[in-house]
Design a protein around this motif. Structure first.
Motif, short mmCIF file in Angstrom:
data_model
loop_
_atom_site.label_atom_id
_atom_site.label_comp_id
_atom_site.label_asym_id
_atom_site.label_seq_id
_atom_site.Cartn_x
_atom_site.Cartn_y
_atom_site.Cartn_z
N HIS A 17 0.85 -1.19 0.00
CA HIS A 17 0.00 0.00 0.00
C HIS A 17 0.89 1.24 0.00
O HIS A 17 1.89 1.30 0.72
CB HIS A 17 -0.89 0.03 1.25
CG HIS A 17 -1.65 -1.23 1.50
ND1 HIS A 17 -2.94 -1.42 1.06
CD2 HIS A 17 -1.31 -2.38 2.17
CE1 HIS A 17 -3.36 -2.62 1.43
NE2 HIS A 17 -2.40 -3.22 2.11
N GLY A 18 0.49 2.25 -0.76
CA GLY A 18 1.17 3.54 -0.70
C GLY A 18 2.49 3.56 -1.44
O GLY A 18 2.83 2.67 -2.22
N PRO A 40 -3.62 3.24 6.75
CA PRO A 40 -3.85 4.60 6.23
C PRO A 40 -3.00 5.67 6.91
O PRO A 40 -2.78 6.74 6.35
CB PRO A 40 -5.34 4.85 6.50
CG PRO A 40 -5.94 3.49 6.66
CD PRO A 40 -4.86 2.66 7.28
N GLU A 44 0.48 7.31 2.97
CA GLU A 44 0.77 8.51 2.18
C GLU A 44 2.27 8.78 2.09
O GLU A 44 2.71 9.47 1.16
CB GLU A 44 0.05 9.72 2.77
CG GLU A 44 -1.46 9.70 2.57
CD GLU A 44 -2.10 11.01 2.99
OE1 GLU A 44 -1.35 11.94 3.38
OE2 GLU A 44 -3.33 11.09 2.93
N ASP A 45 3.03 8.25 3.04
CA ASP A 45 4.46 8.58 3.10
C ASP A 45 5.38 7.37 2.98
O ASP A 45 6.59 7.54 2.82
CB ASP A 45 4.76 9.29 4.43
CG ASP A 45 3.91 10.53 4.62
OD1 ASP A 45 4.01 11.44 3.77
OD2 ASP A 45 3.15 10.59 5.59
#
Length: 268
Positions: A17-18, A40, A44-45
């Motif tokens: 993920h991400g 989550p 994002e990072d």
């Protein structure tokens, strides 16, 4: 879903993920879905990688299971990703993270209440055999209840059925009863070395409401490492990362995003 092949030829599946530096999340006695509330907060990072432990989820299995084999599975995932990853393990996943970091190159290590048994508790530990006896009697649900009472609550809870009714993994986790019994055999056979040869910056986390035997274990792990690594989180139990991510994950992010490599100050 992606797969890698472990040393003995078993396929180990992992989710991704991400985007960003690799962060590997190792689940404990539950399923990889344990990390759903956590993903989550990193995706994002970071490239968040969630391996499925051998015999769980989409991974293959084998007749024999040992802690060293579990560490081989994690190393196979590490070899498949770019750059040295951050390892973040919970419970048995925390023990896997520690053992993997002894032989693999990792950027940083985070372990929340790793399944390390010490002292008199370790000498008398028989959780695996008591689970197996219930399984052999055709009562996997009772075996899992026994496991949850001991590991999540230190053997002391007034209304286990009421708690289970509100616990997201229940009752699906009953399907993992035999797998969990065997990892407990691995846990009970593990003896913590007097010193751990881990060079990666390390954060050890425990909740003040965690089971006493695991809180004793994490203090022993801290003592086996040079420097202070232990951070206690007030009012949080063994399920901390997923059950209280708003309390736990900011502390993890603060540690892994620090540029310096000194150990965190202990809150003891």
């Amino acid at each position: 879903m992606q797969t890698v092949t472990s040393t003995d030829g078993t396929d180990i599946a992992f989710e991704q993920h991400g985007d960003g530096p690799p962060l590997i999340l190792l689940h404990g006695g539950s399923a990889p879905q344990y990390w759903r509330p956590v993903i989550p907060r990193f995706a994002e990072d970071y490239t968040v990688i969630v391996p499925h432990r051998r015999g769980v989820g989409e991974s293959g299995d084998s007749d024999e299971y040992t802690l060293s084999r579990g560490a081989e599975d994690v190393r196979a995932v590490i070899d498949a990703v770019d750059d040295d990853p951050i390892l973040f393990g919970h419970s048995f996943g925390g023990l896997l993270a520690i053992e993997t970091a002894r032989t693999a190159s990792v950027e940083k290590l985070v372990a929340y209440e790793p399944a390390v048994l010490v002292g008199e508790y370790r000498e008398q530990a028989d959780l695996a055999s008591q689970m197996q006896a219930r399984i052999d009697d055709g009562e996997p649900r009772q075996a899992m209840k026994f496991y949850v009472r001991e590991v999540m609550h230190g053997g002391d809870i007034d209304d286990l059925d009421g708690w289970l009714a509100e616990w997201p993994p229940w009752p699906d986790i009953v399907a993992l009863t035999e797998n969990i019994a065997r990892i407990n055999r691995a846990i009970e056979g593990y003896r913590l070395p007097e010193s751990l040869d881990i060079t990666a910056p390390t954060l050890l986390l425990t909740g003040t409401e965690g089971p006493p035997h695991l809180r004793d274990g994490i203090r022993a792990v801290d003592a086996a490492l040079p420097g202070d690594h232990l951070l206690e989180i007030e009012g949080v139990g063994h399920g901390g990362p997923a059950e209280a991510p708003g309390r736990v994950i900011p502390k993890v992010r603060s540690f892994i995003e620090r540029q310096e490599t000194v150990a965190p100050e202990s809150s003891r």
